[in-house]
Design a protein around this motif. Sequence first.
Motif, PDB file in Angstrom:
ATOM      1  N   ARG A  93       0.841  -1.195   0.000  1.00 10.94           N
ATOM      2  CA  ARG A  93       0.000   0.000   0.000  1.00 10.94           C
ATOM      3  C   ARG A  93       0.879   1.249   0.000  1.00 10.94           C
ATOM      4  O   ARG A  93       1.987   1.225   0.520  1.00 10.94           O
ATOM      5  N   PRO A  94       0.388   2.370  -0.548  1.00  8.75           N
ATOM      6  CA  PRO A  94       1.163   3.606  -0.456  1.00  8.75           C
ATOM      7  C   PRO A  94       1.095   4.140   0.973  1.00  8.75           C
ATOM      8  O   PRO A  94       0.004   4.322   1.517  1.00  8.75           O
ATOM      9  N   THR A 143       9.776  -1.658  -2.625  1.00  7.15           N
ATOM     10  CA  THR A 143       9.307  -0.393  -2.051  1.00  7.15           C
ATOM     11  C   THR A 143      10.411   0.658  -2.051  1.00  7.15           C
ATOM     12  O   THR A 143      11.546   0.363  -1.676  1.00  7.15           O
ATOM     13  N   LEU A 144      10.080   1.899  -2.441  1.00  4.45           N
ATOM     14  CA  LEU A 144      11.010   3.014  -2.312  1.00  4.45           C
ATOM     15  C   LEU A 144      10.594   3.884  -1.136  1.00  4.45           C
ATOM     16  O   LEU A 144       9.401   4.000  -0.836  1.00  4.45           O
ATOM     17  N   VAL A 145      11.588   4.490  -0.496  1.00  2.00           N
ATOM     18  CA  VAL A 145      11.334   5.306   0.687  1.00  2.00           C
ATOM     19  C   VAL A 145      11.989   6.675   0.510  1.00  2.00           C
ATOM     20  O   VAL A 145      13.178   6.748   0.176  1.00  2.00           O
ATOM     21  N   THR A 157       3.405  12.401  -5.368  1.00  4.29           N
ATOM     22  CA  THR A 157       2.007  11.976  -5.513  1.00  4.29           C
ATOM     23  C   THR A 157       1.186  12.776  -6.516  1.00  4.29           C
ATOM     24  O   THR A 157       0.240  12.247  -7.080  1.00  4.29           O
ATOM     25  N   LEU A 158       1.491  14.066  -6.755  1.00  3.72           N
ATOM     26  CA  LEU A 158       0.637  14.838  -7.659  1.00  3.72           C
ATOM     27  C   LEU A 158       0.913  14.590  -9.151  1.00  3.72           C
ATOM     28  O   LEU A 158      -0.020  14.548  -9.944  1.00  3.72           O
ATOM     29  N   TRP A 184       6.409   3.919  -1.351  1.00  2.00           N
ATOM     30  CA  TRP A 184       5.538   3.466  -2.429  1.00  2.00           C
ATOM     31  C   TRP A 184       6.137   2.263  -3.130  1.00  2.00           C
ATOM     32  O   TRP A 184       7.352   2.101  -3.176  1.00  2.00           O
ATOM     33  N   THR A 185       5.267   1.426  -3.622  1.00  2.00           N
ATOM     34  CA  THR A 185       5.669   0.194  -4.281  1.00  2.00           C
ATOM     35  C   THR A 185       5.029   0.189  -5.660  1.00  2.00           C
ATOM     36  O   THR A 185       3.818   0.008  -5.779  1.00  2.00           O
TER      37      THR A 185
END
Lengths: 215, 492
Positions: free
Chosen positions: A179-180, B223-225, B238-239, B282-283
């Motif tokens: 999930r995000p 997943t990236l952080v 996100t936008l 996010w993955t």
Amino acid sequence: MSSRERVLGRVRRALADVPGDARPYEEAVARDYLREHGRRSVPETVDLLAENLADYRAIVHRCADGQLPELLTRLLAAHGSQSVAVPPGLPPNWLKAVDATRVQDRAASTPPELDRVDSVVTGCAVAVAETGTIVLDGSPDQGRRRITLVPDHHICVVRVPDQVVASVPQALERLDPARPLTWISGPSATSDIELDRVEGVHGPRTLEVVLLSGS
Amino acid sequence: MSGTFVGMPAFPVAAREAVGDRTLRSNLRHATRTIRDKRARAVAELDDWAALREAGKQIKDHTLRHLDRYLVQVEETVTAAGGTVHWAADADEANEIVARLVEETGESEVVKVKSMATQEIALNEALEARGIHAYETDLAELIVQLGKDRPSHILVPAIHRNRGEIRDIFRSEMSEWGRPAPEGLTDTPAELAEAARLHLREKFLRAKVGVSGANFVVAETGTLVVVESEGNGRMCLTLPETLISVVGIEKIVPRWQDLEVFLQTLPRSSTAERMNPYTSMWTGTTDEDGPRAFHLVLLDNGRTDTLADEVGRQALRCIRCSACLNVCPVYERAGGHAYGSVYPGPIGAILSPQLRGTGSEIDASLPYASSLCGACYEVCPVAIDIPEVLVHLRERVVQGGPAVRDGNRVVLKPARGHAAERAAMRAAQWAFTHPGALRTGQRLASRTRRLHPRTLPGPGRAWSGSRDLPAVPAEPFRDWWQRTHGGKGGAK
Ligand code: SF4
């Protein structure tokens, strides 16, 4: 040769003279650190969450189940909010007494539209007491990531004690990496001017956290 | 590696100029001292700090030891989650990939969240050459970009600017790039932050392409952080409809659980907070939430050359927290620009000469940009023995020897009469006029005795050239003094 093969080839050559290491990951990393820091009762853990949230300038409220609609109405009015973004799965009764216009979280709405929305109310996935952090995972009571980002005022409801963990390791255990995820510790801030922390840059400048206990 | 500041003088020259700049020195002293004390308090809150540090070191060492395997795993998991993975052997390849991806969207603007990797490859300049404007959105990066300046600190690239200078830059430059600074802008940090908020908001709201780096990539999940404070990262992540993340191959951690170590050590080491305000994970892509297209560019650019060096490879454990900069007496006096690279301070002194090689005068002099006091090692959350690598690189500069450049084994010639020697002489002069630095240098000489050849390399060599090097006692005199006299009067 593709860049992929070139990079992988270089990695393998770079490691060619390193003695073999057949140790599995589990043995290579000694996890001698603590799962949580200190021993606390459940109410003490919730208290620590409240303390650390406030320490990073989140505004903390506590309330019992039945009082939530009235509290949210009051908080939105006090902020002068004309409109409030609503995630699709927010319990409908939470905002039943609110005057502000409800703006549903829709895929079709644009960032400029969202920029005209004053506030947002969400639930959360988990809260971390030791760090004063709330984590959102895009579940239906939290909505898309952008609705908690563009409006300037975020009210996040945490169900205590169920959604509260003591530490970062415990939080990661509860979360689904697919999930995000957004980890939030206080309102937007910067340390970029003379390394002094100033609240309020691009994210919501006001973060209110409601610790909601069962009735 | 590109990103050498063009025409950069070698470290001693640049440092001497910087040391003479009083505004810069006082800005730096103020900022680094503030953060140093805060960090010490944030770290002291965790009584298992040593164990967290050791685990962080082990996780990174294990990953580097099996990097080929984990890279392939990242490719699999990111692809499975809906992302596209690209490989870039050097800066030019990475820039070409990003430029092409942006062109394919038909856009001519990108919003960027601060990333060391994209600075290292000079991505903004490469995009500009293709007619694509990259807007930096981190407050400090914005200050640097508007001021046509260079970054001087990993975490706070505009640390060399005080609030008055920032106000002046905003007033004179913001209108060139978009929304002008508000009328009557003062130099209070809150007003300056507000000005940045207003200036950048229109850019976030219309952005179609975001460019980022990442603090971590989790191999098992893809997943990236990204760890940040202001929310500009969240905006960029996100936008936009398309997200392009340029990430050094050393940023991988094997498992989701590994984040429990670094999410505790990184914020406390960098901004000295229990937790930074925002962390995004996010993955791949998520339906109807955030970018529809996600590209991961895996960047080598000298990292595999660094990996080939037995002693130097530990520099790849770095999580870019900048704690080593904040405690470094040389950094505090010389400032970040003197290092001639996007990586300043102690980590820059060991990373740049490895990523870029020691061919240039600045890179050959960087391993001397230290008094070997060891403070950097003590604060490093992944226990990189920076003094050990410095000594090793000095030997390489002075004595030559085998190394790997661009994936090829080469034998470096000793740099006789090289700038490094002159750098060493100047460093020695500096140390003798700054007894504190010499004292700590000697202390370290004892603690790292196994590293020392008959003559000390670098400044040590310059010192021992003019005076007899006394035998290094088992316990340094100053340690003995501190121990037996309770440290009273033992200035540190
Ligand atoms: S070398 Fe260590 S202390 Fe310095 S930036 Fe990297 S992780 Fe932080």
